[in-house]
Design an enzyme around this catalytic site. Structure first.
Site, PDB file in Angstrom:
ATOM      1  N   TYR A 130       1.383  -0.737  -0.102  1.00  0.00           N
ATOM      2  CA  TYR A 130      -0.076   0.174   0.020  1.00  0.00           C
ATOM      3  C   TYR A 130       1.268   1.094   0.067  1.00  0.00           C
ATOM      4  CZ  TYR A 130      -4.182  -2.325  -0.007  1.00  0.00           C
ATOM      5  OH  TYR A 130      -5.340  -2.947  -0.213  1.00  0.00           O
ATOM      6  N   CYS A 182     -10.524  -0.875  17.941  1.00  0.00           N
ATOM      7  CA  CYS A 182     -11.523   0.189  18.306  1.00  0.00           C
ATOM      8  C   CYS A 182     -11.984   0.839  17.112  1.00  0.00           C
ATOM      9  CB  CYS A 182     -10.987   1.238  19.097  1.00  0.00           C
ATOM     10  SG  CYS A 182      -9.878   2.224  18.089  1.00  0.00           S
ATOM     11  N   ALA A 188      -8.693   3.799 -22.902  1.00  0.00           N
ATOM     12  CA  ALA A 188      -9.141   5.037 -22.408  1.00  0.00           C
ATOM     13  C   ALA A 188      -9.346   5.909 -22.163  1.00  0.00           C
ATOM     14  CB  ALA A 188     -10.093   4.735 -20.474  1.00  0.00           C
ATOM     15  N   ASN A 201     -11.783   1.927  -7.931  1.00  0.00           N
ATOM     16  CA  ASN A 201     -10.788   2.244  -7.678  1.00  0.00           C
ATOM     17  C   ASN A 201     -10.442   3.261  -6.022  1.00  0.00           C
ATOM     18  OD1 ASN A 201      -9.666   1.490 -10.195  1.00  0.00           O
ATOM     19  ND2 ASN A 201      -9.828   3.222 -10.806  1.00  0.00           N
ATOM     20  N   ASN A 252     -12.224  -0.159 -23.312  1.00  0.00           N
ATOM     21  CA  ASN A 252     -11.768  -1.372 -22.492  1.00  0.00           C
ATOM     22  C   ASN A 252      -9.914  -1.909 -23.482  1.00  0.00           C
ATOM     23  OD1 ASN A 252      -9.626  -3.242 -21.308  1.00  0.00           O
ATOM     24  ND2 ASN A 252     -11.571  -3.949 -19.765  1.00  0.00           N
ATOM     25  N   GLU A 288      -9.322  -4.604 -24.124  1.00  0.00           N
ATOM     26  CA  GLU A 288      -9.484  -5.635 -24.837  1.00  0.00           C
ATOM     27  C   GLU A 288     -10.550  -6.446 -23.994  1.00  0.00           C
ATOM     28  OE1 GLU A 288      -6.021  -7.779 -22.748  1.00  0.00           O
ATOM     29  OE2 GLU A 288      -7.140  -8.595 -20.889  1.00  0.00           O
ATOM     30  N   HIS A 345     -14.730   0.052  -3.369  1.00  0.00           N
ATOM     31  CA  HIS A 345     -13.418  -0.427  -2.630  1.00  0.00           C
ATOM     32  C   HIS A 345     -12.509   0.248  -1.203  1.00  0.00           C
ATOM     33  CE1 HIS A 345     -14.174  -3.967  -5.579  1.00  0.00           C
ATOM     34  NE2 HIS A 345     -14.588  -3.665  -5.017  1.00  0.00           N
ATOM     35  N   ARG A 389       2.130   2.181  -3.257  1.00  0.00           N
ATOM     36  CA  ARG A 389       0.957   2.103  -4.809  1.00  0.00           C
ATOM     37  C   ARG A 389       0.274   3.477  -3.889  1.00  0.00           C
ATOM     38  NH1 ARG A 389      -3.367  -1.463  -4.228  1.00  0.00           N
ATOM     39  NH2 ARG A 389      -4.622  -0.979  -5.619  1.00  0.00           N
TER      40      ARG A 389
HETATM   41  C1  BJW Z   1      -7.791  -0.459 -19.913  1.00  0.00           C
HETATM   42  C2  BJW Z   1      -5.987  -0.074 -20.124  1.00  0.00           C
HETATM   43  C3  BJW Z   1      -6.505   1.374 -20.916  1.00  0.00           C
HETATM   44  C4  BJW Z   1      -5.710  -1.203 -18.147  1.00  0.00           C
HETATM   45  N1  BJW Z   1      -7.567   1.383 -21.295  1.00  0.00           N
HETATM   46  N2  BJW Z   1      -8.666  -0.112 -20.078  1.00  0.00           N
HETATM   47  C5  BJW Z   1     -16.774 -16.476  -6.446  1.00  0.00           C
HETATM   48  C6  BJW Z   1     -17.659 -15.823  -7.567  1.00  0.00           C
HETATM   49  C7  BJW Z   1     -17.997 -15.249  -7.187  1.00  0.00           C
HETATM   50  C8  BJW Z   1     -17.683 -14.552  -5.477  1.00  0.00           C
HETATM   51  C9  BJW Z   1     -16.762 -14.904  -5.097  1.00  0.00           C
HETATM   52  C10 BJW Z   1     -16.754 -15.917  -5.563  1.00  0.00           C
HETATM   53  N3  BJW Z   1     -15.024 -16.236  -4.575  1.00  0.00           N
HETATM   54  C11 BJW Z   1     -15.109 -15.359  -4.168  1.00  0.00           C
HETATM   55  C12 BJW Z   1     -15.975 -14.373  -4.249  1.00  0.00           C
HETATM   56  C13 BJW Z   1     -15.968 -12.177  -3.545  1.00  0.00           C
HETATM   57  C14 BJW Z   1     -15.378 -11.844  -3.773  1.00  0.00           C
HETATM   58  C15 BJW Z   1     -15.101 -12.093  -5.423  1.00  0.00           C
HETATM   59  O1  BJW Z   1     -15.799 -11.315  -6.410  1.00  0.00           O
HETATM   60  N4  BJW Z   1     -13.633 -13.084  -5.983  1.00  0.00           N
HETATM   61  C16 BJW Z   1     -13.647 -13.085  -7.483  1.00  0.00           C
HETATM   62  C17 BJW Z   1     -12.071 -12.708  -7.610  1.00  0.00           C
HETATM   63  C18 BJW Z   1     -14.161 -14.517  -7.533  1.00  0.00           C
HETATM   64  N5  BJW Z   1     -14.878 -10.482  -3.438  1.00  0.00           N
HETATM   65  C19 BJW Z   1     -15.285 -10.461  -2.431  1.00  0.00           C
HETATM   66  O2  BJW Z   1     -15.214 -10.484  -1.329  1.00  0.00           O
HETATM   67  C20 BJW Z   1     -15.728  -9.090  -2.079  1.00  0.00           C
HETATM   68  N6  BJW Z   1     -16.589  -9.279  -0.766  1.00  0.00           N
HETATM   69  C21 BJW Z   1     -17.776  -9.808  -0.972  1.00  0.00           C
HETATM   70  O3  BJW Z   1     -18.102 -10.649  -2.060  1.00  0.00           O
HETATM   71  O4  BJW Z   1     -18.268  -9.142   0.218  1.00  0.00           O
HETATM   72  C22 BJW Z   1     -19.338 -10.599   0.625  1.00  0.00           C
HETATM   73  C23 BJW Z   1     -18.594 -11.074   1.686  1.00  0.00           C
HETATM   74  C24 BJW Z   1     -18.701 -11.153   2.966  1.00  0.00           C
HETATM   75  C25 BJW Z   1     -18.181 -12.127   3.920  1.00  0.00           C
HETATM   76  C26 BJW Z   1     -17.437 -12.896   3.586  1.00  0.00           C
HETATM   77  C27 BJW Z   1     -18.386 -13.601   2.616  1.00  0.00           C
HETATM   78  C28 BJW Z   1     -18.489 -12.647   1.585  1.00  0.00           C
HETATM   79  C29 BJW Z   1     -14.619  -8.166  -2.072  1.00  0.00           C
HETATM   80  C30 BJW Z   1     -13.939  -7.447  -3.125  1.00  0.00           C
HETATM   81  C31 BJW Z   1     -12.433  -6.856  -2.871  1.00  0.00           C
HETATM   82  C32 BJW Z   1     -11.585  -6.080  -3.931  1.00  0.00           C
HETATM   83  N7  BJW Z   1     -10.639  -5.166  -3.530  1.00  0.00           N
HETATM   84  C33 BJW Z   1      -9.726  -4.490  -4.528  1.00  0.00           C
HETATM   85  C34 BJW Z   1      -8.848  -4.302  -3.705  1.00  0.00           C
HETATM   86  C35 BJW Z   1      -9.256  -2.618  -3.056  1.00  0.00           C
HETATM   87  C36 BJW Z   1      -8.213  -2.428  -2.343  1.00  0.00           C
HETATM   88  C37 BJW Z   1      -7.102  -1.944  -3.037  1.00  0.00           C
HETATM   89  O5  BJW Z   1      -6.853  -1.440  -4.117  1.00  0.00           O
HETATM   90  O6  BJW Z   1      -5.666  -2.300  -2.922  1.00  0.00           O
HETATM   91  O7  BJW Z   1     -10.192  -4.829  -6.057  1.00  0.00           O
HETATM   92  S1  BJW Z   1      -9.369  -7.467  -5.295  1.00  0.00           S
HETATM   93  C38 BJW Z   1      -8.886  -5.392  -6.851  1.00  0.00           C
HETATM   94  O8  BJW Z   1     -10.332  -6.155  -7.848  1.00  0.00           O
HETATM   95  C39 BJW Z   1      -9.998  -4.433  -5.909  1.00  0.00           C
HETATM   96  C40 BJW Z   1     -10.601  -3.682  -7.864  1.00  0.00           C
HETATM   97  O9  BJW Z   1     -10.831  -2.746  -7.423  1.00  0.00           O
HETATM   98  C41 BJW Z   1     -11.078  -5.066  -8.138  1.00  0.00           C
HETATM   99  C42 BJW Z   1     -11.129  -4.911  -9.197  1.00  0.00           C
HETATM  100  O10 BJW Z   1     -10.431  -4.754 -10.395  1.00  0.00           O
HETATM  101  P1  BJW Z   1     -10.220  -4.059 -11.816  1.00  0.00           P
HETATM  102  O11 BJW Z   1     -10.261  -2.801 -11.139  1.00  0.00           O
HETATM  103  O12 BJW Z   1     -10.697  -4.307 -12.522  1.00  0.00           O
HETATM  104  O13 BJW Z   1      -8.769  -4.287 -12.525  1.00  0.00           O
HETATM  105  P2  BJW Z   1      -8.716  -5.241 -12.548  1.00  0.00           P
HETATM  106  O14 BJW Z   1      -6.633  -4.904 -13.323  1.00  0.00           O
HETATM  107  O15 BJW Z   1      -8.729  -7.006 -12.751  1.00  0.00           O
HETATM  108  O16 BJW Z   1      -8.397  -5.171 -14.637  1.00  0.00           O
HETATM  109  C43 BJW Z   1      -8.025  -3.711 -15.348  1.00  0.00           C
HETATM  110  C44 BJW Z   1      -8.694  -3.684 -16.680  1.00  0.00           C
HETATM  111  O17 BJW Z   1      -8.393  -3.033 -17.793  1.00  0.00           O
HETATM  112  C45 BJW Z   1      -8.677  -5.041 -17.551  1.00  0.00           C
HETATM  113  O18 BJW Z   1      -9.848  -5.530 -17.976  1.00  0.00           O
HETATM  114  C46 BJW Z   1      -7.880  -4.695 -18.516  1.00  0.00           C
HETATM  115  O19 BJW Z   1      -7.545  -4.120 -19.859  1.00  0.00           O
HETATM  116  C47 BJW Z   1      -8.616  -2.762 -18.740  1.00  0.00           C
HETATM  117  N8  BJW Z   1      -7.610  -1.751 -18.941  1.00  0.00           N
HETATM  118  N9  BJW Z   1      -5.248  -0.919 -19.342  1.00  0.00           N
HETATM  119  C48 BJW Z   1      -8.554   1.165 -20.577  1.00  0.00           C
HETATM  120  N10 BJW Z   1      -5.405   1.884 -21.117  1.00  0.00           N
HETATM  121 ZN    ZN Z   2      -7.499   0.870  18.174  1.00  0.00          ZN
END
Ligand code: BJW
Ligand code: ZN
Length: 244
Positions: free
Chosen positions: A66, A129, A229, A101, A211, A213, A118, A69
């Site tokens: 972190y 706490c 984008a 983001n 996107n 791709e 997120h 980043r």
């Molecule tokens: C361009 C470009 C350019 C490049 N122009 N485009 C099975 C099935 C379904 C769901 C689940 C499952 N098992 C587990 C889950 C749930 C899980 C999940 O979804 N997992 C999947 C991966 C399978 N989700 C969770 O756990 C969420 N919570 C939840 O479900 O709570 C309920 C619950 C509670 C208690 C118990 C059980 C359930 C929480 C998800 C949290 C995600 N956190 C992160 C980190 C955030 C903090 C940080 O930034 O550090 O969020 S992980 C990371 O992924 C981050 C992002 O916001 C998120 C999405 O990624 P994003 O933004 O799509 O990025 P990329 O890299 O994947 O894609 C980039 C894209 O840009 C690509 O397509 C490129 O092609 C494109 N690109 N350059 C245009 N110039």
């Molecule tokens: Zn504390």
């Protein structure tokens, strides 16, 4: 890029526009994405880092990620994609950004209605706490600790954690009213964020993807523009302005 007459008509009539964004919108601000060839940090997957158990096991490693980043984010600037989205506010009655983001670049570009699904890298809280620490943290004695002794963590959403309820509810509400729902720079694999795409579609929104791709959600799009984008969004904006 070709904007056809049907799309132009939709843009002309639209009142409520939602931009659902992911890491790809900030890629041209030189902030690495999570997935894909440039998306891996120290060979670990996001699931192995953005995870509370990983933090408990190795808080130094997670904080290192972190801090690294945060430094990149502080050195970055909004790019033409963020700016085009902010300028859309002058073209439509209601424009909202629903972002996965944590980097504040939409806010810095001038977007006014932003829902952060997120969390935000500028905020931190104590895991014991829940006290908030939103100023610069002191890492000189290792991982920062709260006055109660608890570890301080970034206020972001990790896997297995609930999204901020109000942000998700507001996002669902506006997505359900959207005339046009843009999906920009996200792989659309992380839930429940990605579910907004499907609920917007079910409620009748016209879906436009930008996107470099195809993604998990490409098959349900009304239009897909494959390219950067920061190039496509300014072109769409210029076409809208030229027709108004
Ligand atoms: C361009 C470009 C350019 C490049 N122009 N485009 C099975 C099935 C379904 C769901 C689940 C499952 N098992 C587990 C889950 C749930 C899980 C999940 O979804 N997992 C999947 C991966 C399978 N989700 C969770 O756990 C969420 N919570 C939840 O479900 O709570 C309920 C619950 C509670 C208690 C118990 C059980 C359930 C929480 C998800 C949290 C995600 N956190 C992160 C980190 C955030 C903090 C940080 O930034 O550090 O969020 S992980 C990371 O992924 C981050 C992002 O916001 C998120 C999405 O990624 P994003 O933004 O799509 O990025 P990329 O890299 O994947 O894609 C980039 C894209 O840009 C690509 O397509 C490129 O092609 C494109 N690109 N350059 C245009 N110039
Ligand atoms: Zn504390």
């Amino acid at each position: 890029m070709k904007i056809d007459d049907e799309l132009l008509g939709k843009l002309n009539e639209a009142k409520t526009i939602v931009f659902f964004t992911g890491a790809g919108i900030s890629a041209e601000s030189v902030i690495p994405t999570f997935r894909g060839k440039d998306g891996i940090w120290n060979k670990l997957k996001p699931e192995e880092l953005a995870n509370f158990n990983a933090f408990l096991k190795n808080p130094d490693m997670v904080w290192e990620w972190y801090q690294h980043r945060k430094k990149i984010i502080h050195e970055s600037e909004p790019n033409p994609g963020h700016i085009a989205i902010a300028e859309m506010q002058n073209q439509f009655p209601e424009v909202a950004v629903v972002t996965q983001n944590i980097d504040n670049l939409h806010r810095r570009a001038g977007s006014k209605i932003i829902y952060e699904l997120h969390g935000n890298i500028e905020r931190n809280y104590c895991i014991k706490c829940h006290k908030y620490y939103n100023t610069e943290l002191d890492f000189s004695h290792g991982v920062p600790k709260c006055e109660c002794g608890g570890l301080i963590r970034p206020d972001v959403v990790w896997f297995g954690e609930y999204l901020p309820q109000d942000q998700f509810r507001f996002s669902e509400e506006i997505s359900s009213r959207a005339d046009i729902f843009f999906i920009v720079g996200t792989s659309a694999v992380v839930y429940p964020a990605a579910s907004l795409i499907y609920s917007a579609k079910a409620r009748g929104a016209f879906l436009i993807e930008v996107n470099i791709e195809p993604t998990e959600a490409s098959s349900i799009m009304n239009r897909s523009f494959f390219g950067k984008a920061g190039e496509i969004l300014p072109e769409i904006l210029s076409t809208i302005i030229a027709k108004n």
